[in-house]
Design a protein around this motif. Sequence first.
Motif, PDB file in Angstrom:
ATOM      1  N   ASP A 143       0.813  -1.218   0.000  1.00 48.68           N
ATOM      2  CA  ASP A 143       0.000   0.000   0.000  1.00 48.68           C
ATOM      3  C   ASP A 143       0.845   1.266   0.000  1.00 48.68           C
ATOM      4  OD1 ASP A 143      -2.386  -1.402   0.000  1.00 48.68           O
ATOM      5  OD2 ASP A 143      -2.492  -1.486   2.194  1.00 48.68           O
ATOM      6  N   ARG A 144       2.077   1.169   0.498  1.00 48.56           N
ATOM      7  CA  ARG A 144       2.909   2.366   0.607  1.00 48.56           C
ATOM      8  C   ARG A 144       4.381   1.999   0.536  1.00 48.56           C
ATOM      9  NH1 ARG A 144       3.222   5.971   6.160  1.00 48.56           N
ATOM     10  NH2 ARG A 144       5.273   6.886   5.774  1.00 48.56           N
ATOM     11  N   LEU A 145       5.146   2.889  -0.106  1.00 52.47           N
ATOM     12  CA  LEU A 145       6.590   2.697  -0.201  1.00 52.47           C
ATOM     13  C   LEU A 145       7.274   4.048  -0.024  1.00 52.47           C
ATOM     14  CD1 LEU A 145       8.855   0.567  -0.882  1.00 52.47           C
ATOM     15  CD2 LEU A 145       8.809   1.539  -3.192  1.00 52.47           C
ATOM     16  N   ASP A 146       8.156   4.122   0.984  1.00 51.67           N
ATOM     17  CA  ASP A 146       8.923   5.340   1.238  1.00 51.67           C
ATOM     18  C   ASP A 146      10.330   5.149   0.683  1.00 51.67           C
ATOM     19  OD1 ASP A 146       6.736   6.384   2.636  1.00 51.67           O
ATOM     20  OD2 ASP A 146       7.415   5.490   4.522  1.00 51.67           O
ATOM     21  N   THR A 147      10.744   6.044  -0.194  1.00 51.87           N
ATOM     22  CA  THR A 147      12.050   5.902  -0.819  1.00 51.87           C
ATOM     23  C   THR A 147      12.810   7.212  -0.788  1.00 51.87           C
ATOM     24  OG1 THR A 147      13.196   5.193  -2.845  1.00 51.87           O
ATOM     25  CG2 THR A 147      11.136   6.422  -3.119  1.00 51.87           C
ATOM     26  N   ARG A 148      14.116   7.118  -0.864  1.00 51.28           N
ATOM     27  CA  ARG A 148      14.974   8.289  -0.951  1.00 51.28           C
ATOM     28  C   ARG A 148      15.397   8.487  -2.402  1.00 51.28           C
ATOM     29  NH1 ARG A 148      16.804  10.461   3.726  1.00 51.28           N
ATOM     30  NH2 ARG A 148      18.405  11.541   2.524  1.00 51.28           N
ATOM     31  N   LEU A 149      15.688   9.727  -2.742  1.00 54.83           N
ATOM     32  CA  LEU A 149      16.176  10.031  -4.073  1.00 54.83           C
ATOM     33  C   LEU A 149      17.680  10.260  -4.108  1.00 54.83           C
ATOM     34  CD1 LEU A 149      13.348  12.466  -5.281  1.00 54.83           C
ATOM     35  CD2 LEU A 149      13.603  10.034  -5.787  1.00 54.83           C
ATOM     36  N   ASP A 150      18.314  10.283  -2.926  1.00 56.38           N
ATOM     37  CA  ASP A 150      19.753  10.536  -2.861  1.00 56.38           C
ATOM     38  C   ASP A 150      20.509   9.393  -2.196  1.00 56.38           C
ATOM     39  OD1 ASP A 150      18.749  10.861  -0.338  1.00 56.38           O
ATOM     40  OD2 ASP A 150      19.734  12.781   0.077  1.00 56.38           O
ATOM     41  N   ALA A 151      19.841   8.279  -1.967  1.00 58.20           N
ATOM     42  CA  ALA A 151      20.486   7.122  -1.330  1.00 58.20           C
ATOM     43  C   ALA A 151      19.688   5.868  -1.681  1.00 58.20           C
ATOM     44  CB  ALA A 151      20.562   7.302   0.186  1.00 58.20           C
ATOM     45  N   LEU A 152      20.321   4.727  -1.576  1.00 65.88           N
ATOM     46  CA  LEU A 152      19.639   3.465  -1.843  1.00 65.88           C
ATOM     47  C   LEU A 152      18.881   3.049  -0.587  1.00 65.88           C
ATOM     48  CD1 LEU A 152      19.017   1.109  -3.688  1.00 65.88           C
ATOM     49  CD2 LEU A 152      21.100  -0.016  -2.874  1.00 65.88           C
ATOM     50  N   HIS A 153      17.631   3.446  -0.515  1.00 69.98           N
ATOM     51  CA  HIS A 153      16.797   3.069   0.618  1.00 69.98           C
ATOM     52  C   HIS A 153      15.333   3.221   0.214  1.00 69.98           C
ATOM     53  CE1 HIS A 153      16.058   2.341   4.943  1.00 69.98           C
ATOM     54  NE2 HIS A 153      14.934   3.016   4.695  1.00 69.98           N
ATOM     55  N   ALA A 154      14.639   2.092   0.154  1.00 70.32           N
ATOM     56  CA  ALA A 154      13.205   2.075  -0.120  1.00 70.32           C
ATOM     57  C   ALA A 154      12.574   1.126   0.879  1.00 70.32           C
ATOM     58  CB  ALA A 154      12.922   1.627  -1.551  1.00 70.32           C
ATOM     59  N   GLU A 155      11.556   1.601   1.582  1.00 67.42           N
ATOM     60  CA  GLU A 155      10.975   0.812   2.673  1.00 67.42           C
ATOM     61  C   GLU A 155       9.457   0.844   2.621  1.00 67.42           C
ATOM     62  OE1 GLU A 155      10.985   0.745   7.602  1.00 67.42           O
ATOM     63  OE2 GLU A 155      12.339   2.070   6.472  1.00 67.42           O
ATOM     64  N   SER A 156       8.857  -0.333   2.793  1.00 58.31           N
ATOM     65  CA  SER A 156       7.417  -0.431   2.939  1.00 58.31           C
ATOM     66  C   SER A 156       7.100  -0.640   4.410  1.00 58.31           C
ATOM     67  CB  SER A 156       6.869  -1.603   2.107  1.00 58.31           C
ATOM     68  OG  SER A 156       5.499  -1.798   2.395  1.00 58.31           O
ATOM     69  N   PRO A 157       6.465   0.317   5.073  1.00 55.52           N
ATOM     70  CA  PRO A 157       6.195   0.174   6.506  1.00 55.52           C
ATOM     71  C   PRO A 157       5.016  -0.740   6.819  1.00 55.52           C
ATOM     72  CG  PRO A 157       5.328   2.255   5.732  1.00 55.52           C
ATOM     73  CD  PRO A 157       6.020   1.624   4.560  1.00 55.52           C
ATOM     74  N   GLY A 158       4.308  -1.168   5.775  1.00 53.56           N
ATOM     75  CA  GLY A 158       3.134  -2.016   5.996  1.00 53.56           C
ATOM     76  C   GLY A 158       3.265  -3.358   5.306  1.00 53.56           C
ATOM     77  N   PRO A 159       2.207  -4.169   5.331  1.00 49.77           N
ATOM     78  CA  PRO A 159       2.250  -5.523   4.768  1.00 49.77           C
ATOM     79  C   PRO A 159       2.626  -5.550   3.292  1.00 49.77           C
ATOM     80  CG  PRO A 159       0.287  -5.218   6.115  1.00 49.77           C
ATOM     81  CD  PRO A 159       0.903  -3.871   5.961  1.00 49.77           C
ATOM     82  N   THR A 163       5.744 -12.381  -5.228  1.00 49.14           N
ATOM     83  CA  THR A 163       6.054 -13.639  -5.898  1.00 49.14           C
ATOM     84  C   THR A 163       7.454 -13.509  -6.469  1.00 49.14           C
ATOM     85  OG1 THR A 163       5.100 -12.891  -8.002  1.00 49.14           O
ATOM     86  CG2 THR A 163       3.636 -14.055  -6.488  1.00 49.14           C
ATOM     87  N   GLY A 164       8.180 -14.611  -6.482  1.00 48.65           N
ATOM     88  CA  GLY A 164       9.545 -14.573  -6.972  1.00 48.65           C
ATOM     89  C   GLY A 164      10.053 -15.958  -7.294  1.00 48.65           C
ATOM     90  N   PRO A 165      11.337 -16.061  -7.556  1.00 49.51           N
ATOM     91  CA  PRO A 165      11.926 -17.343  -7.937  1.00 49.51           C
ATOM     92  C   PRO A 165      11.711 -18.454  -6.918  1.00 49.51           C
ATOM     93  CG  PRO A 165      13.457 -15.540  -8.366  1.00 49.51           C
ATOM     94  CD  PRO A 165      12.316 -14.956  -7.598  1.00 49.51           C
ATOM     95  N   LEU A 166      11.555 -18.103  -5.636  1.00 51.46           N
ATOM     96  CA  LEU A 166      11.376 -19.123  -4.606  1.00 51.46           C
ATOM     97  C   LEU A 166       9.918 -19.468  -4.349  1.00 51.46           C
ATOM     98  CD1 LEU A 166      14.065 -18.034  -1.980  1.00 51.46           C
ATOM     99  CD2 LEU A 166      14.243 -19.792  -3.747  1.00 51.46           C
ATOM    100  N   GLY A 167       8.979 -18.668  -4.846  1.00 48.47           N
ATOM    101  CA  GLY A 167       7.574 -18.936  -4.586  1.00 48.47           C
ATOM    102  C   GLY A 167       6.837 -17.657  -4.238  1.00 48.47           C
ATOM    103  N   THR A 168       5.836 -17.760  -3.375  1.00 48.12           N
ATOM    104  CA  THR A 168       5.061 -16.594  -2.937  1.00 48.12           C
ATOM    105  C   THR A 168       5.315 -16.351  -1.456  1.00 48.12           C
ATOM    106  OG1 THR A 168       3.133 -17.948  -2.411  1.00 48.12           O
ATOM    107  CG2 THR A 168       3.280 -17.070  -4.642  1.00 48.12           C
ATOM    108  N   LEU A 169       5.285 -15.091  -1.064  1.00 46.12           N
ATOM    109  CA  LEU A 169       5.526 -14.784   0.348  1.00 46.12           C
ATOM    110  C   LEU A 169       4.734 -13.559   0.764  1.00 46.12           C
ATOM    111  CD1 LEU A 169       7.632 -12.148   0.748  1.00 46.12           C
ATOM    112  CD2 LEU A 169       9.225 -13.764  -0.227  1.00 46.12           C
ATOM    113  N   GLY A 170       4.542 -13.434   2.050  1.00 49.58           N
ATOM    114  CA  GLY A 170       3.921 -12.275   2.657  1.00 49.58           C
ATOM    115  C   GLY A 170       4.726 -11.881   3.877  1.00 49.58           C
ATOM    116  N   SER A 171       4.797 -10.589   4.154  1.00 49.91           N
ATOM    117  CA  SER A 171       5.567 -10.130   5.312  1.00 49.91           C
ATOM    118  C   SER A 171       4.972  -8.822   5.820  1.00 49.91           C
ATOM    119  CB  SER A 171       7.046  -9.932   4.954  1.00 49.91           C
ATOM    120  OG  SER A 171       7.200  -8.856   4.045  1.00 49.91           O
ATOM    121  N   PHE A 189      12.940  -8.905   3.721  1.00 45.79           N
ATOM    122  CA  PHE A 189      11.564  -9.038   4.192  1.00 45.79           C
ATOM    123  C   PHE A 189      11.604  -9.398   5.670  1.00 45.79           C
ATOM    124  CE2 PHE A 189      11.501 -10.041  -0.317  1.00 45.79           C
ATOM    125  CZ  PHE A 189      10.403  -9.315  -0.766  1.00 45.79           C
ATOM    126  N   SER A 190      10.725  -8.765   6.459  1.00 48.28           N
ATOM    127  CA  SER A 190      10.705  -9.037   7.898  1.00 48.28           C
ATOM    128  C   SER A 190       9.290  -8.833   8.427  1.00 48.28           C
ATOM    129  CB  SER A 190      11.692  -8.115   8.634  1.00 48.28           C
ATOM    130  OG  SER A 190      11.336  -6.752   8.442  1.00 48.28           O
TER     131      SER A 190
END
Length: 207
Positions: A143-159, A163-171, A189-190
Motif C-alpha cells: 500500500d505504501r513505499l517510502d524511498t529516498r532520491l539521494d540514497a539506496l533506501h526504499a521501505e514499505s512500513p506495511g504488509p 512472488t519470486g523465484p522461490l515462490g510466494t511470500l507475505g511479510s 523481508f521481515s
Amino acid sequence: MARADNTYSRVVAGMKILLPLAALGMLSTLFLISNTIDPSAPVPSAPVDLEQRAQDLGVTRPSFAGVSGRGDQITLRAEAARPERDSPHLLIAERVNGEIGLVGGTGVRLRAATARLDQQTMTASLAGGVHITTTTGYQIDTDRLDTRLDALHAESPGPVTATGPLGTLGSGRMILREAPGSDDAELLFSGGVKLIYRPNIEKEQDQ
C-alpha cells in the motif's frame, strides 16, 4: 441592336430590385428561426474561482531524479504534479512510475497512483496500489513505499505480498537497502514472513 440594349437594360434593372428583396427575405428567415435574444440578459458563463486556480498550479509529466553515494540511479516520473498549498517544497504527484538502477546491473521498477515528494529531504512516499518489479524476477505489491532520491533506501512500513523465484511470500514490511558492511544491495523481508516454496512458479506462469 437598340432592342437588345433595351432588353439588357430591363434585365439589369429588374435584378437590382429582385436581389435586394431576396437578400432581405433570407435575413428575415434567419431571424425567425433563431432563438429570441434578450439584450438585457447577462452573458452566460461558467463560474471560475481564480484563487483556486492559482493555488492548484502544477506541471504535467514532470520527472525527478537522484543518485546515491555509490552510483545507484533513482528516477520518478508522473503524469502531473502540484505543490501543497501550505508547503510549496512538498509536491503531490499523480500516476507515478519510477526506476532504480542499481550499480550491479539489477533494475527495480515502481508504479503507484500517487506520490508525495519532499524536495528538502529528497524523499518520496508512494501510495495507492504500489507495484514493484525487479529484473531478478520479483513482483511485489504493497500500500505504501517510502524511498529516498539521494540514497539506496526504499521501505514499505506495511504488509507486503510478493512472488519470486522461490515462490510466494507475505511479510509485515520490506526494505531495499545497501547491505551493511558491503557494497551489495539487499531486499529484506521481515515482520512475520510467510513463504510458500514453489521454485518452479515462473515456469508455471509461462505455460
